[in-house]
Design a protein around this motif. Structure first.
Motif, PDB file in Angstrom:
ATOM      1  N   GLU A   1      44.099  42.937  41.725  1.00  0.00           N
ATOM      2  CA  GLU A   1      43.864  43.651  40.476  1.00  0.00           C
ATOM      3  C   GLU A   1      42.374  43.912  40.261  1.00  0.00           C
ATOM      4  O   GLU A   1      41.988  44.981  39.769  1.00  0.00           O
ATOM      5  N   LEU A   2      41.529  42.956  40.615  1.00  0.00           N
ATOM      6  CA  LEU A   2      40.086  43.168  40.510  1.00  0.00           C
ATOM      7  C   LEU A   2      39.639  44.265  41.470  1.00  0.00           C
ATOM      8  O   LEU A   2      38.832  45.137  41.107  1.00  0.00           O
ATOM      9  N   GLU A   3      40.160  44.235  42.700  1.00  0.00           N
ATOM     10  CA  GLU A   3      39.835  45.288  43.670  1.00  0.00           C
ATOM     11  C   GLU A   3      40.196  46.668  43.109  1.00  0.00           C
ATOM     12  O   GLU A   3      39.402  47.621  43.206  1.00  0.00           O
ATOM     13  N   GLU A   4      41.382  46.768  42.508  1.00  0.00           N
ATOM     14  CA  GLU A   4      41.837  48.052  41.978  1.00  0.00           C
ATOM     15  C   GLU A   4      40.952  48.521  40.834  1.00  0.00           C
ATOM     16  O   GLU A   4      40.595  49.701  40.750  1.00  0.00           O
ATOM     17  N   ALA A   5      40.566  47.585  39.947  1.00  0.00           N
ATOM     18  CA  ALA A   5      39.714  47.948  38.816  1.00  0.00           C
ATOM     19  C   ALA A   5      38.354  48.452  39.281  1.00  0.00           C
ATOM     20  O   ALA A   5      37.758  49.345  38.658  1.00  0.00           O
ATOM     21  N   LEU A   6      37.848  47.866  40.372  1.00  0.00           N
ATOM     22  CA  LEU A   6      36.543  48.268  40.900  1.00  0.00           C
ATOM     23  C   LEU A   6      36.641  49.523  41.766  1.00  0.00           C
ATOM     24  O   LEU A   6      35.612  50.171  42.029  1.00  0.00           O
ATOM     25  N   GLY A   7      37.832  49.834  42.256  1.00  0.00           N
ATOM     26  CA  GLY A   7      37.980  50.976  43.152  1.00  0.00           C
ATOM     27  C   GLY A   7      37.259  50.774  44.466  1.00  0.00           C
ATOM     28  O   GLY A   7      36.714  51.705  45.060  1.00  0.00           O
ATOM     29  N   THR A   8      37.275  49.536  44.947  1.00  0.00           N
ATOM     30  CA  THR A   8      36.529  49.192  46.160  1.00  0.00           C
ATOM     31  C   THR A   8      37.466  49.054  47.358  1.00  0.00           C
ATOM     32  O   THR A   8      38.606  48.610  47.211  1.00  0.00           O
ATOM     33  N   PRO A   9      36.994  49.417  48.551  1.00  0.00           N
ATOM     34  CA  PRO A   9      37.791  49.149  49.754  1.00  0.00           C
ATOM     35  C   PRO A   9      37.695  47.700  50.218  1.00  0.00           C
ATOM     36  O   PRO A   9      38.406  47.296  51.138  1.00  0.00           O
ATOM     37  N   ALA A  10      36.801  46.918  49.592  1.00  0.00           N
ATOM     38  CA  ALA A  10      36.642  45.512  49.981  1.00  0.00           C
ATOM     39  C   ALA A  10      37.897  44.715  49.656  1.00  0.00           C
ATOM     40  O   ALA A  10      38.630  45.031  48.715  1.00  0.00           O
ATOM     41  N   HIS A  11      38.141  43.682  50.456  1.00  0.00           N
ATOM     42  CA  HIS A  11      39.199  42.726  50.176  1.00  0.00           C
ATOM     43  C   HIS A  11      38.535  41.500  49.547  1.00  0.00           C
ATOM     44  O   HIS A  11      37.681  40.856  50.172  1.00  0.00           O
ATOM     45  N   ILE A  12      38.911  41.175  48.320  1.00  0.00           N
ATOM     46  CA  ILE A  12      38.275  40.086  47.580  1.00  0.00           C
ATOM     47  C   ILE A  12      39.243  38.914  47.465  1.00  0.00           C
ATOM     48  O   ILE A  12      40.369  39.074  46.983  1.00  0.00           O
TER      49      ILE A  12
END
Length: 451
Positions: free
Chosen positions: A88-99
Motif C-alpha cells: 500500500e505504501l508503494e502504491e501511494a508513492l507510485g514507486t517501482p521499488a519493493h519496500i
C-alpha cells in the motif's frame, strides 16, 4: 494473491547472535580509561556491567555467539516478528521499488528493545546481581528493561530523560507497572544530577545526563549492575536477532535488499537489522547500501567528529571512539527522544570511517509526514524514532520513481507510536517545528571532548 507477511516457524529461529566485529577488516578501537588512556579489559568493565556482557563487548574473534536457552525460551514467546511487504505504501508513492519492513512493534513492549533487555538481565541474574539500573529517553528501553528485570527477579531503577518523561508520561507508568523505580533526569538523587542542575537549573535532560546518574547508582550500590539499551557492541550483538530473521524471511520472499535502513540514536536497532546483511558485503561481495537515519537536530553521523569521548555528560564512562557532538551537547526537545544522543557506537563509527555505511539527517516535520503516510497506508502508527527510517525509505523509493529502478528497500520498524499520540496531536495541530543546530554550536560542544 500477493503474499504480504513472512513469519518463521519456531524451529527456524536463529540460535546464535551475529558478532560483526569478527568480520570487520578494521576492528573498532578499544574503549580506554580516561585517566591512564590505556585500553580497558573485561575486568575493568565488569564493575559496571554484567561480566558476560563485557566478554561479548570485547569479542573480536567469534562471528556467532550462542543464545542461552533461558533467553531463547523468552524469545520464542514473541519471535519471529513479521517481515512485511508494504504494497500500500508503494502504491501511494507510485514507486517501482519493493519496500519491506521488519515489524518489531509487535514485541511485547512495543519495540525492539526487549531483545537486549532479556539477555542483559539474564546475565546479571546468573552472576548473582540483585539490582539493575539504566537510563532511558522516550522510554522504550526503560520499559523493556523493567519487564526483563521482573522476568528474572531483579529490582530495577530507571533514570528517564526529564523532557521525555513530561512528553510521554505513560511510558514511565509502564515501567512502574513492572515494578521499576523511575526518576526524571537530571535529578537531585545523585551527585551527577545535582551538579548538572546546579550548572543549569532548567536542563531538560538528555541521555547523557541519565547515563551519568545510572552509572553512579550502579557503582555506589552493592550488588547492582548498569545495563544499556544502545551504543555498546554487546547491545548490537543481541539485536542481530532482527537481521538474522530478516535474512531468512527475505529469502522466503524471493528477494534480497539493495538498501537497508534504520533510525539511529546510538545504533542498536540499526546494527540489529543491518549487520547480518553487511556480513555478506564484507565476505560475499554483495553491494547493499546501508543508511542510518538520524534527526537533523542531533547530527552526529553527518556533522560530528570522530573522537574519543565520554558516553555520558558527567564523564563517568570510559572514553569511547565515536562520532560525537560532544558529551556536553544539549539536544533539542524533539519527540524522537530515543534518538537524542550525542554519540554513535564504536562499531558504527568505524564502519562509517571505512565507508561501509552512511547517515542521513531527517527534519522533525518530515518524519511526522512520513509517519502519517505509513499509518494511513499500512495501518500501523509508528514511533517518532521509527518514522525517521520510514522517511529515509520514502526518499529512496522516490529516487527509484525518478530513475525507474526497481530496487528492494528494507527498513526496520523499531516500534509503534501508540504511546506517542501527544506528539502526533501536536503535529496535526501545527505545533511542531524543525530544529537545526548551527556549526558554531557544534564547535562549542565539541570543546568538551577530552584531547
Amino acid at each position: 494473491m500477493k503474499q504480504k507477511r513472512f513469519i518463521l516457524q519456531e524451529n527456524e529461529l536463529p540460535t546464535a547472535w551475529y558478532n560483526i566485529q569478527a568480520d570487520m577488516p578494521n576492528k573498532p578501537l578499544p574503549p580506554i580509561h580516561p585517566a591512564t588512556k590505556q585500553p580497558l579489559g573485561v575486568d575493568d568493565l565488569a564493575h559496571i556491567f554484567p561480566r558476560e556482557c563485557c566478554v561479548q563487548e570485547l569479542d573480536q574473534e567469534h562471528p556467532f555467539i550462542p543464545i542461552p536457552e533461558p533467553v531463547l525460551e523468552k524469545y520464542r514467546s514473541y519471535r519471529s516478528t513479521p517481515l512485511v511487504r508494504a504494497y500500500e505504501l508503494e502504491e501511494a508513492l507510485g514507486t517501482p521499488a519493493h519496500i519491506y519492513f521488519k515489524n518489531e512493534s509487535v514485541n511485547p513492549l512495543g519495540s525492539h528493545k526487549v531483545n537486549s533487555a532479556l539477555p542483559q538481565c539474564y546475565y546479571a541474574k546468573v552472576e548473582g546481581t540483585t539490582n539493575v539500573t539504566t537510563e532511558t529517553g522516550a522510554g522504550q528501553w526503560g520499559a523493556a528493561l523493567s519487564y526483563a528485570a521482573a522476568v528474572f527477579g531483579l529490582e530495577a531503577a530507571v533514570y528517564q530523560v526529564k523532557i521525555s518523561m513530561q512528553q510521554k508520561p505513560y511510558r514511565s507508568s509502564i515501567m512502574r507497572t513492572f515494578g521499576a523505580a523511575v526518576t526524571g533526569s537530571p535529578s537531585m538523587s545523585t551527585r551527577a544530577g545535582k551538579d548538572i542542575i546546579t550548572r543549569d537549573p532548567r536542563h531538560p535532560g538528555s541521555l547523557g545526563t541519565a547515563i551519568s546518574e545510572a552509572v553512579e547508582l550502579a557503582t555506589t550500590t552493592p550488588n547492582c549492575k548498569y545495563t544499556l539499551g544502545s551504543v555498546l557492541n554487546h547491545v548490537a550483538l543481541h539485536q542481530s536477532i532482527i537481521g538474522l530473521e530478516a535474512e531468512k524471511q527475505m529469502a522466503m520472499a524471493g528477494e534480497y535488499p539493495d538498501v537497508v535502513i534504520a533510525c539511529f540514536g546510538g545504533g542498536s536497532n540499526f546494527g540489529g537489522i543491518a549487520f547480518p546483511f553487511m556480513r555478506h558485503n564484507l565476505k560475499d561481495g554483495k553491494t547493499t547500501e546501508f543508511i542510518a537515519a538520524e534527526p537533523e537536530s542531533c547530527p552526529k553521523l553527518t556533522r560530528g567528529e570522530f573522537r574519543y569521548d565520554f558516553g555520558d555528560e558527567a564523564g563517568y564512562t570510559p572514553l569511547l571512539p565515536m562520532y560525537t557532538l560532544g558529551h556536553a551537547f544539549k539536544p533539542a526537545n524533539i519527540h524522537a527522544g530515543g534518538l537524542r544522543y550525542h554519540g554513535a557506537g564504536m562499531i558504527i563509527s568505524q564502519l562509517i570511517k571505512d565507508g561501509l555505511m552512511h547517515g542521513v539527517d531527517i527534519p522533525q516535520l518530515e518524519t511526522f509526514e512520513a509517519g502519517l503516510l505509513f499509518a494511513r497506508t499500512e495501518g500501523i502508527i509508528p514511533a517518532p524514532e521509527s518514522s525517521h527510517a520510514i522517511a529515509a525509505a520514502i526518499r529512496e523509493a522516490n529516487k527509484c520513481k525518478e530513475t525507474g529502478e526497481e530496487k528492494v528497500i528494507l527498513f526496520n520498524l523499531s516500534g509503534h507510536g501508540l504511546i506517542d499520540m501527544t506528539a502526533y496531536e501536536q503535529f496535526l495541530n501545527g505545533d511542531l517545528q524543525n530544529y537545526k543546530i548551527s556549526d558554531a554550536d557544534i564547535e562549542k560542544t565539541l570543546q568538551s571532548v577530552p584531547q
